[in-house]
Design a protein around this motif. Structure first.
Motif, PDB file in Angstrom:
ATOM      1  N   ILE A  28       0.880  -0.981   0.077  1.00  0.00           N
ATOM      2  CA  ILE A  28      -0.033  -0.072   0.112  1.00  0.00           C
ATOM      3  C   ILE A  28       0.771   1.400  -0.177  1.00  0.00           C
ATOM      4  CG2 ILE A  28      -1.884   1.254   1.238  1.00  0.00           C
ATOM      5  CD1 ILE A  28      -2.695  -1.341   2.498  1.00  0.00           C
ATOM      6  N   HIS A  31       5.331   2.906  -3.501  1.00  0.00           N
ATOM      7  CA  HIS A  31       5.543   2.772  -5.158  1.00  0.00           C
ATOM      8  C   HIS A  31       6.744   3.323  -5.730  1.00  0.00           C
ATOM      9  CE1 HIS A  31       1.101   1.997  -5.049  1.00  0.00           C
ATOM     10  NE2 HIS A  31       0.985   3.224  -4.343  1.00  0.00           N
ATOM     11  N   GLN A  39       1.512   7.138   6.039  1.00  0.00           N
ATOM     12  CA  GLN A  39       0.309   6.149   5.902  1.00  0.00           C
ATOM     13  C   GLN A  39       0.679   5.077   6.788  1.00  0.00           C
ATOM     14  OE1 GLN A  39      -0.423   5.137   1.771  1.00  0.00           O
ATOM     15  NE2 GLN A  39      -2.433   5.744   2.011  1.00  0.00           N
ATOM     16  N   ALA A  60      -4.615  19.266   4.429  1.00  0.00           N
ATOM     17  CA  ALA A  60      -5.151  18.867   3.127  1.00  0.00           C
ATOM     18  C   ALA A  60      -4.346  17.580   2.559  1.00  0.00           C
ATOM     19  CB  ALA A  60      -5.472  19.747   2.157  1.00  0.00           C
ATOM     20  N   GLY A  61      -4.712  16.724   1.652  1.00  0.00           N
ATOM     21  CA  GLY A  61      -3.919  15.978   0.894  1.00  0.00           C
ATOM     22  C   GLY A  61      -3.004  15.003   1.512  1.00  0.00           C
ATOM     23  N   GLY A  62      -3.133  14.656   2.779  1.00  0.00           N
ATOM     24  CA  GLY A  62      -2.186  13.689   3.455  1.00  0.00           C
ATOM     25  C   GLY A  62      -2.541  12.167   3.136  1.00  0.00           C
ATOM     26  N   ALA A  63      -3.416  12.103   2.482  1.00  0.00           N
ATOM     27  CA  ALA A  63      -3.903  10.625   2.035  1.00  0.00           C
ATOM     28  C   ALA A  63      -4.686   9.945   3.183  1.00  0.00           C
ATOM     29  CB  ALA A  63      -2.797   9.615   1.893  1.00  0.00           C
ATOM     30  N   LYS A  64      -5.827  11.136   3.774  1.00  0.00           N
ATOM     31  CA  LYS A  64      -6.714  10.654   4.861  1.00  0.00           C
ATOM     32  C   LYS A  64      -7.747   9.687   4.256  1.00  0.00           C
ATOM     33  CE  LYS A  64      -7.928  14.848   5.354  1.00  0.00           C
ATOM     34  NZ  LYS A  64      -7.156  15.734   4.451  1.00  0.00           N
ATOM     35  N   SER A  65      -8.284  10.029   2.898  1.00  0.00           N
ATOM     36  CA  SER A  65      -9.535   9.084   2.337  1.00  0.00           C
ATOM     37  C   SER A  65      -9.068   7.844   2.013  1.00  0.00           C
ATOM     38  CB  SER A  65     -10.035   9.830   1.297  1.00  0.00           C
ATOM     39  OG  SER A  65     -10.614  11.301   1.807  1.00  0.00           O
ATOM     40  N   TRP A  66      -7.749   7.952   1.309  1.00  0.00           N
ATOM     41  CA  TRP A  66      -7.072   6.717   0.733  1.00  0.00           C
ATOM     42  C   TRP A  66      -6.896   5.759   1.853  1.00  0.00           C
ATOM     43  CZ3 TRP A  66      -6.155   5.916  -4.601  1.00  0.00           C
ATOM     44  CH2 TRP A  66      -5.558   4.699  -4.883  1.00  0.00           C
ATOM     45  N   ASN A 231       3.064  13.149   1.615  1.00  0.00           N
ATOM     46  CA  ASN A 231       2.465  12.314   1.045  1.00  0.00           C
ATOM     47  C   ASN A 231       2.976  12.350  -0.587  1.00  0.00           C
ATOM     48  OD1 ASN A 231       0.816  10.710  -0.777  1.00  0.00           O
ATOM     49  ND2 ASN A 231      -1.399  11.993  -0.508  1.00  0.00           N
ATOM     50  N   TYR A 238      -1.449  19.688  -6.839  1.00  0.00           N
ATOM     51  CA  TYR A 238      -2.472  19.868  -5.661  1.00  0.00           C
ATOM     52  C   TYR A 238      -1.551  20.671  -4.778  1.00  0.00           C
ATOM     53  CZ  TYR A 238      -5.345  18.040  -1.638  1.00  0.00           C
ATOM     54  OH  TYR A 238      -6.150  18.058  -0.765  1.00  0.00           O
TER      55      TYR A 238
HETATM   56  N1  LIG Z   1      -1.053   4.364  -0.633  1.00  0.00           N
HETATM   57  C1  LIG Z   1      -1.411   5.073  -2.022  1.00  0.00           C
HETATM   58  N2  LIG Z   1      -1.040   4.631  -3.140  1.00  0.00           N
HETATM   59  C2  LIG Z   1      -1.516   5.555  -4.244  1.00  0.00           C
HETATM   60  N3  LIG Z   1      -1.917   6.843  -4.097  1.00  0.00           N
HETATM   61  C3  LIG Z   1      -2.171   7.312  -2.923  1.00  0.00           C
HETATM   62  C4  LIG Z   1      -1.828   6.518  -1.847  1.00  0.00           C
HETATM   63  N4  LIG Z   1      -2.192   7.293  -0.697  1.00  0.00           N
HETATM   64  C5  LIG Z   1      -2.652   8.374  -1.275  1.00  0.00           C
HETATM   65  N5  LIG Z   1      -2.634   8.481  -2.551  1.00  0.00           N
HETATM   66  C6  LIG Z   1      -3.023   9.587  -3.396  1.00  0.00           C
HETATM   67  O1  LIG Z   1      -2.683  10.657  -2.771  1.00  0.00           O
HETATM   68  C7  LIG Z   1      -3.789  11.625  -3.024  1.00  0.00           C
HETATM   69  C8  LIG Z   1      -4.300  12.057  -1.857  1.00  0.00           C
HETATM   70  O2  LIG Z   1      -4.985  11.101  -1.152  1.00  0.00           O
HETATM   71  P1  LIG Z   1      -6.417  11.265  -0.286  1.00  0.00           P
HETATM   72  O3  LIG Z   1      -7.398  11.889  -1.427  1.00  0.00           O
HETATM   73  O4  LIG Z   1      -6.687  10.250   0.238  1.00  0.00           O
HETATM   74  O5  LIG Z   1      -6.236  12.631   0.605  1.00  0.00           O
HETATM   75  P2  LIG Z   1      -6.862  13.428   1.619  1.00  0.00           P
HETATM   76  O6  LIG Z   1      -6.097  13.508   3.028  1.00  0.00           O
HETATM   77  O7  LIG Z   1      -8.269  12.499   1.773  1.00  0.00           O
HETATM   78  O8  LIG Z   1      -7.303  14.931   0.615  1.00  0.00           O
HETATM   79  P3  LIG Z   1      -8.278  15.919   0.919  1.00  0.00           P
HETATM   80  O9  LIG Z   1      -7.716  16.774   1.970  1.00  0.00           O
HETATM   81  O10 LIG Z   1      -8.252  16.540  -0.456  1.00  0.00           O
HETATM   82  O11 LIG Z   1      -9.458  14.946   1.243  1.00  0.00           O
HETATM   83  C9  LIG Z   1      -4.705  10.967  -3.950  1.00  0.00           C
HETATM   84  O12 LIG Z   1      -4.581  11.389  -5.296  1.00  0.00           O
HETATM   85  C10 LIG Z   1      -4.462   9.399  -3.791  1.00  0.00           C
HETATM   86  O13 LIG Z   1      -4.547   8.850  -5.135  1.00  0.00           O
END
Ligand SMILES: Nc1ncnc2c1ncn2[C@@H]1O[C@H](COP(=O)(O)OP(=O)(O)OP(=O)(O)O)[C@@H](O)[C@H]1O
Ligand SMILES: [Mg+2]
Length: 475
Positions: A28, A31, A39, A60-66, A231, A238
Motif C-alpha cells: 500500500i 511505489h 500512511q 489537506a492531501g495527506g491521504a486521509k481518504s485513501w 504524501n 495539488y
Molecule cells: N497508498 C497510496 N497509493 C497510491 N496513491 C495514494 C496512496 N495514498 C494516497 N494516494 C494518493 O494521494 C492523493 C491524496 O489522497 P487522499 O485523497 O486520500 O488525501 P486526503 O487527505 O483525503 O485529501 P483531501 O484533504 O483533499 O480530502 C490521491 O490522489 C491518492 O490517489
C-alpha cells in the motif's frame, strides 16, 4: 501467479489480504521507490491493539481518504462477517466523494466490485461476498435527534468518521460507543474509531489536538498529523494550488496544518485579532474601572470575574459555581480593592446570578433583555457580543491579568465562536447560540460571556443602570 498446494492460483487480492492481516503494508505505502511513512504509521495504528480512537490528518492531501478506504476494504476482507461504517456530515458528499475513493481504492488493489463486493445504492451500504458490510451513515445534526439516537443501538466492529470538522460532537460521542460490538472478541480486534480531518476548532481540537500538544492524551486516543508534503503520491498540482491560495486562513489550515485558524465565514473576529489580546499595547487604561462576573452558568461549573481598567483586563478570578458565598465575597473584595462602584459592577442575573446581583447589590445583566437604544439585535447579549467583536478587531481590548496557557487557548477558541447566526425572520442580528457552541467545542463559552458583558457599559449610559433603579448608590 502464486499457486496453492492443489495447484490453484491464488488471487492477488488474497495475497494482499494475507499481507494486510500480517500488518505488512508495503504493497500500500510503497511505489516506484517512494514510501508514505505517515500512511504506514496510520495503518499500524488502525490495526493495533492499543488505541481505540485515532485522529489522522490535520491538513489537506495527506491521504486521509485513501487510508480510510484501504483500511476498511482490507478489514472487511480479512475478517468475514464484520460490520463497519463510514460516516460523514452529508450522505450526499459521502456518496459523491468518499465512496468514489473507495471504488478507486478497490480497483487499485484488484478488489472486484461485482465479485468481491456490491454497493447497495438504495440503502447505502457496501456488502462483501464474505458477509462483511460497510454502512454509509448520514451524520447530519437533526434538532429532532440531538443525541444521535438513530444510531444508538446499531452494533459495529469499527468505523470511520470522515471530515470530522463537519461533524457534530453528538455523532462522535454516540458512535464511539457503537464500535467494538460485532465479532471483535471472536477475531481479537480492538474497537476502533478512525477520524480523518482538516484542522477545526471543534470537539477534535478539545479531545485530541490540544491534549496531544500538551502531552496529556489518554492512552486510548492518538493524534497523528500528516501534511500534504508528506504524501509522496500527491499530484504536484495539488500542492501548487494550495500554495497559490490567496486566502491566508485556508493556507494556514490546509497547507500548514495550523489548528489555530478557524475558517468559519461567519466569524466576527479573525484569529490574529483575538490572539493579539494577550500582547496588545494599543488598548489603554483609562483609570475608570469595571467588574464583570459571569455566574449563572447554565451547563457550566465555572464562575468568572474580571476587573477592567478601561478595556484592559487587569485581574481575573475563576470559581467553582457552587461556592456562591465565596463568589459574592470576591466581588465585594475586588470592588473595594479597585475602587469600583456598584453601578460599574455587573453580573448576569439568570440562574444563581440573580442571588449574587441581589446580595452584592450590583447591576444585573439579563442575556435575553431587549437591546439598549432600540438597536437591531436579537437581545442584549447579542448586542454586546457584536460590540465586543468590534473592540477586538479595533485592537481596543487587552488582557494583562495572569491567564494560564490552557485558559488562553480556551479563550481564543471561545472568541472564535463569536459568529453571526441565522437572522430572525424579522431581520434582527443573532449570535451563534450557546448550545451550538457547546456542541462544537465541547464546553460552555464562559470567557466569551464574561468579556461581552463589559460592553453593557458602552450602551448603559443611554439608560439608567439597574442598580440605580433599585437605589444602590456609590460603593
Ligand atoms: N497508498 C497510496 N497509493 C497510491 N496513491 C495514494 C496512496 N495514498 C494516497 N494516494 C494518493 O494521494 C492523493 C491524496 O489522497 P487522499 O485523497 O486520500 O488525501 P486526503 O487527505 O483525503 O485529501 P483531501 O484533504 O483533499 O480530502 C490521491 O490522489 C491518492 O490517489
Ligand atoms: Mg479526503
Amino acid at each position: 501467479m502464486y499457486k496453492t498446494t492443489n495447484n490453484n492460483p491464488i488471487s492477488p487480492v488474497a495475497i494482499r489480504t494475507e499481507l494486510f492481516s500480517r500488518r505488512s503494508f508495503g504493497f500500500i505505502v510503497e511505489h516506484n521507490g517512494r514510501k508514505h511513512f505517515k500512511q504506514e504509521e496510520a495503518l499500524r495504528i488502525l490495526t493495533d491493539g492499543e488505541h481505540t480512537e485515532f485522529l489522522y490528518g490535520g491538513a489537506a492531501g495527506g491521504a486521509k481518504s485513501w487510508t480510510g478506504c484501504t483500511w476498511l476494504a482490507f478489514m472487511c476482507l480479512t475478517y468475514p462477517g464484520t460490520k463497519w461504517f463510514i460516516g460523514r456530515e452529508s450522505l450526499k458528499r459521502l456518496r459523491e466523494s468518499t465512496l468514489l475513493t473507495f471504488f478507486k481504492v478497490c480497483a487499485h488493489y484488484g478488489i472486484n466490485r461485482n465479485k468481491d463486493f456490491r454497493y447497495n445504492g438504495q440503502d447505502h451500504y457496501i456488502q462483501f461476498a464474505n458477509g462483511s458490510r460497510i454502512d454509509l451513515l448520514d451524520l447530519r445534526y437533526l434538532p429532532s435527534d440531538p443525541l444521535y439516537e438513530r444510531y444508538g443501538s446499531t452494533e459495529y466492529t469499527g468505523g470511520w468518521i470522515e471530515e470530522g470538522g463537519e461533524v457534530n460532537f453528538g455523532a462522535y460521542d454516540t458512535l464511539k460507543t457503537r464500535v467494538g460490538r460485532h465479532l471483535n472478541d471472536r477475531y481479537g480486534i480492538l474497537p476502533k474509531l478512525f477520524i480523518s480531518c482538516n484542522p477545526k476548532k471543534n470537539w477534535m481540537y478539545a479531545a485530541f489536538y490540544k491534549p496531544a500538544k500538551e502531552g496529556v492524551l489518554p492512552p486510548h486516543r492518538i493524534y497523528l498529523p500528516c501534511l500534504v508534503q508528506e504524501n509522496p503520491f500527491i499530484e504536484s498540482s495539488y500542492i501548487s494550488q494550495l500554495q497559490s491560495a490567496s486566502d491566508k486562513v485556508k493556507k494556514e489550515r490546509l497547507l500548514r496544518g495550523n489548528w489555530e485558524y478557524d475558517d468559519s465565514p461567519n466569524a466576527l473576529c479573525t484569529y490574529d485579532a483575538i490572539a493579539a489580546i494577550f500582547t496588545n499595547d494599543l488598548a489603554h487604561r483609562t483609570g475608570v474601572k469595571y467588574i464583570t462576573a459571569d455566574v449563572a452558568r447554565f451547563g457550566s461549573d465555572k464562575a468568572r470575574i474580571l476587573v477592567w481598567d478601561g478595556y484592559v483586563v487587569i485581574e481575573q478570578l475563576c470559581f467553582d459555581i457552587s461556592r456562591t458565598t465565596q463568589i459574592q465575597e470576591a466581588i465585594t473584595a475586588l470592588r473595594l480593592k479597585h475602587n469600583v462602584p456598584r453601578y460599574r459592577t455587573i453580573a448576569d442575573e439568570d440562574g444563581v446570578g440573580g442571588g449574587v446581583v441581589d446580595n452584592c447589590r450590583i447591576t444585573g445583566f439579563t442575556n435575553n433583555a431587549r437591546p439598549i437604544g432600540g438597536e437591531n439585535y436579537h437581545n442584549l447579549q447579542t448586542q454586546c457580543g457584536y460590540r465586543l467583536a468590534e473592540h477586538i478587531n479595533a485592537s481596543r481590548i487587552a488582557i494583562e491579568a495572569q491567564v494560564s496557557t490552557e485558559e488562553r487557548e480556551n479563550l481564543i477558541t471561545e472568541l472564535q465562536q463569536l459568529q453571526a447566526w441565522d437572522t430572525d425572520s424579522d431581520g434582527k442580528l443573532k449570535l451563534k447560540p450557546k448550545e451550538q457552541i457547546k456542541a462544537d467545542i465541547g464546553h460552555s463559552p464562559d470567557w466569551r460571556d464574561v468579556l461581552l458583558m463589559r460592553c453593557y457599559f458602552d450602551f448603559a449610559d443611554m439608560e439608567i443602570p439597574h442598580c440605580l433603579d433599585k437605589g444602590y448608590f456609590g460603593l
